[in-house]
Design a protein around this motif. Structure first.
Motif, short mmCIF file in Angstrom:
data_model
loop_
_atom_site.label_atom_id
_atom_site.label_comp_id
_atom_site.label_asym_id
_atom_site.label_seq_id
_atom_site.Cartn_x
_atom_site.Cartn_y
_atom_site.Cartn_z
N VAL A 202 0.84 -1.20 0.00
CA VAL A 202 0.00 0.00 0.00
C VAL A 202 0.87 1.25 0.00
N VAL A 203 1.92 1.22 0.82
CA VAL A 203 2.82 2.38 0.92
C VAL A 203 3.50 2.66 -0.41
N MET A 204 3.95 1.61 -1.11
CA MET A 204 4.65 1.81 -2.37
C MET A 204 3.73 2.42 -3.43
N LEU A 205 2.46 2.06 -3.42
CA LEU A 205 1.51 2.65 -4.37
C LEU A 205 1.35 4.14 -4.09
N ALA A 206 1.16 4.48 -2.82
CA ALA A 206 1.04 5.89 -2.45
C ALA A 206 2.34 6.63 -2.72
N TRP A 207 3.45 5.99 -2.41
CA TRP A 207 4.77 6.61 -2.60
C TRP A 207 5.01 6.93 -4.08
N PHE A 208 4.55 6.04 -4.96
CA PHE A 208 4.72 6.27 -6.40
C PHE A 208 4.04 7.56 -6.83
N PHE A 209 2.82 7.78 -6.36
CA PHE A 209 2.09 8.98 -6.77
C PHE A 209 2.59 10.24 -6.07
N LEU A 210 3.30 10.09 -4.96
CA LEU A 210 3.89 11.24 -4.28
C LEU A 210 5.30 11.55 -4.78
N THR A 211 5.76 10.78 -5.75
CA THR A 211 7.08 10.98 -6.33
C THR A 211 6.93 11.46 -7.77
N PRO A 212 7.67 12.48 -8.17
CA PRO A 212 7.49 13.05 -9.52
C PRO A 212 8.04 12.15 -10.63
N VAL A 213 7.41 11.00 -10.82
CA VAL A 213 7.83 10.08 -11.86
C VAL A 213 7.28 10.50 -13.21
N PHE A 214 5.99 10.79 -13.28
CA PHE A 214 5.35 11.15 -14.55
C PHE A 214 4.83 12.58 -14.56
N TYR A 215 5.14 13.35 -13.52
CA TYR A 215 4.74 14.76 -13.47
C TYR A 215 5.88 15.56 -12.85
N SER A 216 5.79 16.87 -12.98
CA SER A 216 6.79 17.76 -12.40
C SER A 216 6.21 18.42 -11.15
N LEU A 217 7.00 18.48 -10.10
CA LEU A 217 6.54 19.11 -8.86
C LEU A 217 6.24 20.59 -9.06
N GLU A 218 6.90 21.20 -10.04
CA GLU A 218 6.68 22.63 -10.28
C GLU A 218 5.27 22.94 -10.79
N THR A 219 4.56 21.93 -11.28
CA THR A 219 3.20 22.16 -11.77
C THR A 219 2.22 22.40 -10.63
N PHE A 220 2.64 22.17 -9.38
CA PHE A 220 1.77 22.38 -8.23
C PHE A 220 1.62 23.85 -7.85
N GLY A 221 2.43 24.71 -8.45
CA GLY A 221 2.34 26.13 -8.11
C GLY A 221 3.37 26.51 -7.06
N GLN A 222 3.45 27.80 -6.81
CA GLN A 222 4.45 28.34 -5.91
C GLN A 222 4.12 28.09 -4.44
N SER A 223 2.84 28.08 -4.11
CA SER A 223 2.47 27.88 -2.70
C SER A 223 1.06 27.32 -2.59
N SER A 224 0.80 26.65 -1.47
CA SER A 224 -0.51 26.11 -1.17
C SER A 224 -0.80 26.34 0.31
N THR A 225 -2.07 26.37 0.66
CA THR A 225 -2.47 26.59 2.05
C THR A 225 -3.45 25.51 2.48
N ILE A 226 -3.10 24.80 3.54
CA ILE A 226 -3.95 23.77 4.12
C ILE A 226 -4.07 24.01 5.61
N LEU A 227 -5.32 24.15 6.09
CA LEU A 227 -5.58 24.39 7.51
C LEU A 227 -4.81 25.60 8.04
N GLY A 228 -4.72 26.61 7.20
CA GLY A 228 -4.05 27.84 7.61
C GLY A 228 -2.54 27.82 7.50
N PHE A 229 -1.98 26.67 7.06
CA PHE A 229 -0.53 26.55 6.94
C PHE A 229 -0.14 26.69 5.48
N THR A 230 0.68 27.67 5.17
CA THR A 230 1.12 27.93 3.80
C THR A 230 2.50 27.32 3.58
N PHE A 231 2.65 26.61 2.47
CA PHE A 231 3.91 25.94 2.17
C PHE A 231 4.11 25.86 0.67
#
Length: 300
Positions: A202-231
């Motif tokens: 299960v972890v390896m499946l989730a890990w695959f999608f959390l790793t930029p294998v077929f996408y670029s991390l830069e496509t996520f944008g410069q910043s995001s905010t979750i529960l008031g925390f910006t990162f």
């Protein structure tokens, strides 16, 4: 491990048992012992490769065909159908898939390395860490074959190998240390808790999608905010996921970055941080392995 001879009645062969009271070997002693068993490591690697491709018509070529098939699928889905504008997308995907397959195959094999060799572990003494090491190194052979095909594609797409490719051995060393550390940790825990392998799937499946294998991390944008925390998503994933940093490293020196027109040099502090993280994981994994090693025989 330290063993002591147990005398038996006249005419009988002596037996050997682990003596928990004796001092642990120092690091130099361990390295010397591993060097003495290097022939066994070679045999274990050869055996793993033979078993993996037994009765297979194409044999080790599957290590090349697997990433190529996946490259075609991802290219059709994300480049043709979804209109992905990442340049030379097949190369982009290959530079992620080949290192990921090496990591995934090594970790899965390393996790079962002790339990699948229980008969050998219980009957004969040898450095048990050779089993996870052989799992990683046998998958390294597959990685090297696939990497040769990647080089061919680099020239087909007009990119080729640049001077920046000299960073690849350091990135590969970082990945091997990280993977072997996890293999030692999970391999020793699996002896006592067989659920580890189920959780790993299960972890390896989730890990695959959390790793930029077929996408670029830069496509996520410069910043995001979750529960008031910006990162910064790209930065956060690289910090908590060493494989994201490792695959980004391969991609940087072989394909380039999201904003470049070709391969660029690694940023040394960036690789150093990932290397230090990998060494920490290895030290923890090897420490746990050594602590549990004397109990393997009675638990298998």
């Amino acid at each position: 491990m330290d063993y002591e001879k147990r005398p038996r009645a006249d005419g009988e062969m002596p037996t050997y048992a682990y003596n928990a009271g004796q001092h642990r070997r120092d690091w130099w002693g361990k390295l010397k012992e591993l060097q003495q068993y290097r022939y066994l490591l070679r045999n274990l690697i050869a055996r793993d490769l033979k078993v993996r491709y037994k009765n297979s018509v194409l044999g080790i070529l599957w290590s090349v065909l697997n990433p190529l098939f996946l490259m075609v699928v991802f290219t059709i889905v994300f480049s043709v159908l979804a209109g992905n504008e990442i340049r030379d997308y097949p190369i982009f995907v290959l530079t992620g898939l080949i290192p990921w397959n090496f990591f995934s195959g090594s970790l899965t094999s390393g996790t079962t390395a002790i339990t699948s060799n229980s008969g050998l572990v219980k009957k004969v003494y040898f450095p048990r860490e050779l089993l996870p090491a052989a799992a990683v190194l046998s998958n390294l052979v597959n990685f090297l074959f696939a990497f040769l095909v990647l080089i061919v594609f680099l020239y087909i797409f007009g990119i080729g190998l640049t001077v920046h490719a000299l960073w690849v051995p350091l990135i590969l060393l970082t990945q091997i240390i990280f993977t072997l550390g996890l293999g030692l940790l999970l391999g020793s825990l699996t002896v006592f808790y067989r659920d580890v392998l189920m959780i790993l799937e299960v972890v390896m499946l989730a890990w695959f999608f959390l790793t930029p294998v077929f996408y670029s991390l830069e496509t996520f944008g410069q910043s995001s905010t979750i529960l008031g925390f910006t990162f910064v998503p790209a930065q956060l994933l690289r910090w908590i996921n060493p494989m994201a940093s490792i695959i980004d490293g391969y991609r940087t020196v072989l394909w380039g970055t999201y904003t470049s027109n070709g391969p660029v040099a690694m940023y040394p502090p960036y690789l150093l941080r990932t290397f230090v993280t990998s060494v920490i994981v290895f030290v923890i994994g090897y420490g746990v392995f050594n602590r549990l090693n004397p109990l393997f025989g009675e638990k298998l």
